[in-house]
Design a protein around this motif. Structure first.
Motif, PDB file in Angstrom:
ATOM      1  N   LYS A  11      15.619  -9.127   5.403  1.00  0.00           N
ATOM      2  CA  LYS A  11      15.662  -8.717   3.980  1.00  0.00           C
ATOM      3  C   LYS A  11      14.954  -7.540   3.579  1.00  0.00           C
ATOM      4  CE  LYS A  11      17.198  -9.866  -0.162  1.00  0.00           C
ATOM      5  NZ  LYS A  11      18.631  -9.940  -0.601  1.00  0.00           N
ATOM      6  N   LEU A  12      13.661  -7.461   3.866  1.00  0.00           N
ATOM      7  CA  LEU A  12      13.038  -6.059   3.670  1.00  0.00           C
ATOM      8  C   LEU A  12      13.654  -4.910   4.178  1.00  0.00           C
ATOM      9  CD1 LEU A  12       9.455  -7.273   3.996  1.00  0.00           C
ATOM     10  CD2 LEU A  12      10.620  -7.036   1.835  1.00  0.00           C
ATOM     11  N   LEU A  13      14.044  -5.101   5.332  1.00  0.00           N
ATOM     12  CA  LEU A  13      14.857  -3.923   5.928  1.00  0.00           C
ATOM     13  C   LEU A  13      16.340  -3.274   5.253  1.00  0.00           C
ATOM     14  CD1 LEU A  13      14.624  -4.483   9.834  1.00  0.00           C
ATOM     15  CD2 LEU A  13      13.464  -2.613   8.634  1.00  0.00           C
ATOM     16  N   GLN A  14      16.899  -4.430   4.589  1.00  0.00           N
ATOM     17  CA  GLN A  14      18.097  -3.987   3.675  1.00  0.00           C
ATOM     18  C   GLN A  14      17.762  -3.788   2.411  1.00  0.00           C
ATOM     19  OE1 GLN A  14      19.802  -8.128   3.731  1.00  0.00           O
ATOM     20  NE2 GLN A  14      20.493  -8.009   5.516  1.00  0.00           N
ATOM     21  N   SER A  15      16.441  -4.065   1.862  1.00  0.00           N
ATOM     22  CA  SER A  15      15.957  -3.918   0.310  1.00  0.00           C
ATOM     23  C   SER A  15      15.117  -2.661   0.268  1.00  0.00           C
ATOM     24  CB  SER A  15      15.334  -5.061  -0.002  1.00  0.00           C
ATOM     25  OG  SER A  15      16.031  -6.230  -0.079  1.00  0.00           O
ATOM     26  N   PHE A  16      14.598  -2.243   1.232  1.00  0.00           N
ATOM     27  CA  PHE A  16      13.438  -0.984   1.059  1.00  0.00           C
ATOM     28  C   PHE A  16      13.626   0.015   2.074  1.00  0.00           C
ATOM     29  CE2 PHE A  16      11.798  -4.902  -0.836  1.00  0.00           C
ATOM     30  CZ  PHE A  16      11.447  -4.297  -2.144  1.00  0.00           C
ATOM     31  N   PRO A  17      13.117   1.352   1.565  1.00  0.00           N
ATOM     32  CA  PRO A  17      13.330   2.477   2.566  1.00  0.00           C
ATOM     33  C   PRO A  17      12.638   2.238   3.889  1.00  0.00           C
ATOM     34  CG  PRO A  17      12.305   3.246   0.289  1.00  0.00           C
ATOM     35  CD  PRO A  17      12.434   1.548   0.389  1.00  0.00           C
ATOM     36  N   LEU A  18      13.298   2.835   4.944  1.00  0.00           N
ATOM     37  CA  LEU A  18      12.761   2.458   6.241  1.00  0.00           C
ATOM     38  C   LEU A  18      11.204   2.964   6.584  1.00  0.00           C
ATOM     39  CD1 LEU A  18      16.275   3.089   8.345  1.00  0.00           C
ATOM     40  CD2 LEU A  18      15.228   0.850   7.578  1.00  0.00           C
ATOM     41  N   HIS A  19      10.921   3.742   5.866  1.00  0.00           N
ATOM     42  CA  HIS A  19       9.514   4.510   6.176  1.00  0.00           C
ATOM     43  C   HIS A  19       8.452   3.451   6.110  1.00  0.00           C
ATOM     44  CE1 HIS A  19       9.207   5.285   1.772  1.00  0.00           C
ATOM     45  NE2 HIS A  19       7.957   5.224   1.915  1.00  0.00           N
ATOM     46  N   ASP A  25       0.865  -1.274   0.156  1.00  0.00           N
ATOM     47  CA  ASP A  25      -0.012  -0.057   0.050  1.00  0.00           C
ATOM     48  C   ASP A  25       0.918   1.170  -0.057  1.00  0.00           C
ATOM     49  OD1 ASP A  25      -1.697   2.238   0.692  1.00  0.00           O
ATOM     50  OD2 ASP A  25      -3.009   1.002   1.664  1.00  0.00           O
ATOM     51  N   LYS A  26       1.004   1.939  -1.185  1.00  0.00           N
ATOM     52  CA  LYS A  26       1.948   2.927  -1.440  1.00  0.00           C
ATOM     53  C   LYS A  26       1.431   4.305  -0.455  1.00  0.00           C
ATOM     54  CE  LYS A  26       3.079   1.161  -5.906  1.00  0.00           C
ATOM     55  NZ  LYS A  26       2.622   1.481  -7.128  1.00  0.00           N
ATOM     56  N   LYS A  27       0.242   4.257  -0.467  1.00  0.00           N
ATOM     57  CA  LYS A  27      -0.209   5.640   0.388  1.00  0.00           C
ATOM     58  C   LYS A  27      -0.177   5.414   1.527  1.00  0.00           C
ATOM     59  CE  LYS A  27      -3.869   6.779  -3.010  1.00  0.00           C
ATOM     60  NZ  LYS A  27      -5.267   6.840  -3.227  1.00  0.00           N
ATOM     61  N   LEU A  28      -0.201   4.441   2.106  1.00  0.00           N
ATOM     62  CA  LEU A  28       0.094   4.064   3.631  1.00  0.00           C
ATOM     63  C   LEU A  28       1.578   3.649   4.118  1.00  0.00           C
ATOM     64  CD1 LEU A  28      -3.069   2.161   4.894  1.00  0.00           C
ATOM     65  CD2 LEU A  28      -2.697   4.537   4.996  1.00  0.00           C
ATOM     66  N   GLY A  29       2.477   3.418   2.982  1.00  0.00           N
ATOM     67  CA  GLY A  29       3.692   3.167   3.226  1.00  0.00           C
ATOM     68  C   GLY A  29       3.721   1.733   3.916  1.00  0.00           C
ATOM     69  N   ARG A  30       3.033   0.829   3.413  1.00  0.00           N
ATOM     70  CA  ARG A  30       3.000  -0.537   3.942  1.00  0.00           C
ATOM     71  C   ARG A  30       3.242  -1.999   3.292  1.00  0.00           C
ATOM     72  NH1 ARG A  30      -1.884  -1.136   8.342  1.00  0.00           N
ATOM     73  NH2 ARG A  30      -0.573  -2.237   9.637  1.00  0.00           N
TER      74      ARG A  30
END
Length: 154
Positions: free
Chosen positions: A96-104, A66-71
């Motif tokens: 893996k997600l913490l390494q690959s995507f923005p922290l927000h 969900d791009k709007k909610l950043g989820r």
């Protein structure tokens, strides 16, 4: 070699062909479920030399962005209802997600409803920041997570 495994003979599926994507797919506003799936599909199962994709533990359809909610929401299905490695799989996905995507991005990781005998406690552990941090401070558990992730980078 398979002695002591919870699921000694898992069903192994063929890997899907990767879809060619534009270079900017990891821009914060362009992240979609395929980007997430591509980043986690090759994580190795803790008990087997197969990826989460090959064991059908994970699929593109089990990921919602969900791009709007950043989820980012991931629902995975352990190979057996009493899988003792479900929390390790969830930790691998989270790291893996913490390494690959923005922290927000807020990340929710859960087992599929009805797919694990201890579903509620596994989900609670995987989505509690303190529990996740404590688990990753355990050297042997962190080593296992790193081994599962390392094989996904080959």
């Amino acid at each position: 070699m398979t002695q002591g495994l919870i699921n000694a003979n898992p069903v192994v599926h063929a890997k899907k062909e990767r879809i060619a994507r534009a270079e900017d797919t990891h821009a914060a506003d362009a992240v979609d479920s395929l980007d997430v799936f591509d980043s986690v599909r090759d994580i190795r199962d803790p008990e087997h030399p197969y990826s989460l994709e090959q064991l059908s533990v994970l699929s593109e359809e089990s990921i919602t962005v969900d791009k709007k909610l950043g989820r980012i929401q991931i629902t995975f299905t352990p190979t057996v209802q009493h899988c003792s490695m479900a929390t390790v799989i969830g930790l691998c996905l989270r790291v893996k997600l913490l390494q690959s995507f923005p922290l927000h991005f807020k990340v929710d990781i859960n087992v599929s409803p009805g797919s694990h005998a201890d579903e509620e406690s596994v989900n609670k552990q995987l989505n509690d920041k303190e529990r996740v941090a404590a688990a990753l401070e355990n050297p042997s558990l962190r080593q296992l997570v790193d081994e599962c992730l390392c094989s996904s980078e080959l």
